[in-house]
Motif scaffolding. Structure first.
Motif, mmCIF file in Angstrom:
data_model
loop_
_atom_site.group_PDB
_atom_site.id
_atom_site.type_symbol
_atom_site.label_atom_id
_atom_site.label_comp_id
_atom_site.label_asym_id
_atom_site.label_seq_id
_atom_site.Cartn_x
_atom_site.Cartn_y
_atom_site.Cartn_z
ATOM 1 N N LEU A 102 42.861 51.381 41.022
ATOM 2 C CA LEU A 102 44.420 51.074 40.105
ATOM 3 C C LEU A 102 44.047 51.911 38.376
ATOM 4 O O LEU A 102 42.788 52.299 37.978
ATOM 5 C CB LEU A 102 43.954 50.142 39.536
ATOM 6 N N ALA A 103 44.727 52.210 37.703
ATOM 7 C CA ALA A 103 45.243 52.792 36.662
ATOM 8 C C ALA A 103 44.585 52.478 35.076
ATOM 9 O O ALA A 103 45.116 51.026 35.764
ATOM 10 C CB ALA A 103 46.599 53.854 36.598
ATOM 11 N N ARG A 104 44.786 52.783 34.808
ATOM 12 C CA ARG A 104 44.068 51.656 33.342
ATOM 13 C C ARG A 104 45.194 51.414 33.014
ATOM 14 O O ARG A 104 45.422 50.093 32.300
ATOM 15 C CB ARG A 104 43.642 52.349 32.237
ATOM 16 N N ASN A 105 46.358 51.380 32.618
ATOM 17 C CA ASN A 105 48.007 50.780 32.502
ATOM 18 C C ASN A 105 48.327 49.665 33.486
ATOM 19 O O ASN A 105 49.782 49.326 33.008
ATOM 20 C CB ASN A 105 48.891 51.529 32.004
ATOM 21 N N ALA A 106 48.007 49.767 35.187
ATOM 22 C CA ALA A 106 48.314 48.615 35.855
ATOM 23 C C ALA A 106 48.050 47.417 35.118
ATOM 24 O O ALA A 106 47.221 46.538 34.962
ATOM 25 C CB ALA A 106 47.399 49.027 37.174
ATOM 26 N N PRO A 107 49.221 46.960 36.226
ATOM 27 C CA PRO A 107 48.980 44.979 35.696
ATOM 28 C C PRO A 107 48.103 44.399 36.171
ATOM 29 O O PRO A 107 48.478 44.474 37.464
ATOM 30 C CB PRO A 107 50.438 44.288 35.659
ATOM 31 N N ILE A 108 47.131 43.900 35.708
ATOM 32 C CA ILE A 108 46.409 42.745 36.692
ATOM 33 C C ILE A 108 46.414 41.032 35.543
ATOM 34 O O ILE A 108 46.239 40.780 34.754
ATOM 35 C CB ILE A 108 44.865 43.366 36.401
ATOM 36 N N TYR B 251 52.369 41.933 39.010
ATOM 37 C CA TYR B 251 51.330 42.882 39.159
ATOM 38 C C TYR B 251 50.573 43.684 40.339
ATOM 39 O O TYR B 251 51.115 43.205 41.053
ATOM 40 C CB TYR B 251 50.195 41.653 39.433
ATOM 41 N N ALA B 252 50.236 43.903 39.523
ATOM 42 C CA ALA B 252 49.217 45.023 40.708
ATOM 43 C C ALA B 252 47.584 45.164 41.298
ATOM 44 O O ALA B 252 47.558 45.509 42.728
ATOM 45 C CB ALA B 252 49.203 46.698 39.961
ATOM 46 N N LEU B 253 46.825 44.519 40.620
ATOM 47 C CA LEU B 253 46.482 43.083 40.585
ATOM 48 C C LEU B 253 45.911 42.050 40.553
ATOM 49 O O LEU B 253 46.289 41.950 39.023
ATOM 50 C CB LEU B 253 44.739 44.067 41.169
ATOM 51 N N TRP B 254 45.864 41.211 41.957
ATOM 52 C CA TRP B 254 45.492 39.671 42.047
ATOM 53 C C TRP B 254 43.952 38.835 41.939
ATOM 54 O O TRP B 254 43.477 39.751 42.860
ATOM 55 C CB TRP B 254 46.382 39.152 42.491
ATOM 56 N N HIS B 255 43.185 38.801 40.728
ATOM 57 C CA HIS B 255 42.145 39.095 40.785
ATOM 58 C C HIS B 255 40.991 37.216 40.977
ATOM 59 O O HIS B 255 42.058 36.919 40.242
ATOM 60 C CB HIS B 255 40.586 39.359 39.790
ATOM 61 N N ASP B 256 40.975 36.445 41.834
ATOM 62 C CA ASP B 256 40.672 34.407 41.750
ATOM 63 C C ASP B 256 38.892 34.825 42.188
ATOM 64 O O ASP B 256 38.848 35.114 44.167
ATOM 65 C CB ASP B 256 41.048 34.655 42.588
ATOM 66 N N ARG B 257 37.936 34.535 41.492
ATOM 67 C CA ARG B 257 36.862 34.392 41.853
ATOM 68 C C ARG B 257 36.979 32.695 41.698
ATOM 69 O O ARG B 257 35.659 32.646 41.751
ATOM 70 C CB ARG B 257 35.306 34.862 40.451
ATOM 71 N N ALA B 258 37.817 31.850 41.623
ATOM 72 C CA ALA B 258 37.698 30.587 41.152
ATOM 73 C C ALA B 258 38.576 29.368 41.691
ATOM 74 O O ALA B 258 38.011 28.197 41.539
ATOM 75 C CB ALA B 258 37.452 30.760 39.087
#
Length: 205
Positions: A39-45, A107-114
């Motif tokens: 991902l680019a540094r300006n990608a929405p996460i 979003y360009a990235l969805w992160h879910d550890r929880a």
């Protein structure tokens, strides 16, 4: 939703955040998978259920500039905002149950550890996936971690669902291409070993 919010506000309001079983000083697996996402540094996460996690600190330090944290617990979000200090102003903080989340953007990235492994009812998982798909840009990536098949059966007093890589991919459905999977042994602050399953997926939408 009200019961879940009360539960997690009580957890984060009454416990030492460095002593809860899921605490990580540095979220190495998350950071490694995000790095491999390209991902680019300006990608929405967005970090879902990331209220008190240090992931957002690490991403901010690495230069990612469009960061959102979603959590049901106001107390968890407050922990992170206080920890980050002035840097918290560069992060979007959303207090919401993910099952009721109406995304203000995609979003360009969805992160879910929880969150996902706490959804033990099929209707909850279906609602989660509906909210997920509505929140993603075309070609977006998803990083998700759950307890593994030999992981704990309960966490923070609540039952959890456990997954191997194939089962977890199947739960997300054919709309998601599997990019990588991994296992992780997380050592809790108390020294117990917890096994996790990780996936990185690409949304075909």
């Amino acid at each position: 939703m009200t019961d879940r919010r009360a539960h997690w506000d009580e957890v984060y309001g009454s416990r030492d955040i460095h002593a809860v079983s899921w605490y990580q000083r540095r979220p190495d697996m998350s950071l490694a998978m995000i790095a491999r996402s390209g991902l680019a540094r300006n990608a929405p996460i967005i970090d879902v259920g990331g209220g008190a996690s240090t992931l957002i600190d690490e991403l901010s330090n690495l230069g990612y500039g469009d960061l959102t944290v979603l959590d049901i617990a106001a107390a968890a979000l407050r922990h992170s905002r206080e920890r980050l200090g002035a840097a918290a102003n560069r992060v979007t903080w959303i207090e919401s149950d993910v099952l009721a989340f109406v995304s203000p953007k995609r979003y360009a990235l969805w992160h879910d550890r929880a969150v996902f492994h706490f959804l033990v009812e099929p209707a909850e998982r279906s609602r989660y996936l509906e909210r997920l798909r509505a929140s993603l840009l075309p070609g977006a990536q998803v990083i998700v971690a759950t307890f593994a098949e030999d992981g704990p059966e309960r966490c923070s007093g609540l039952p959890v669902a456990r997954y191997g890589p194939d089962d977890l991919h199947a739960a997300f459905g054919a709309g998601f291409a599997r990019l990588e999977s991994a296992g992780e042994t997380h050592l809790t602050p108390g020294g117990a070993a917890q096994h996790f399953t990780w996936l990185r997926l690409r949304w075909r939408g």
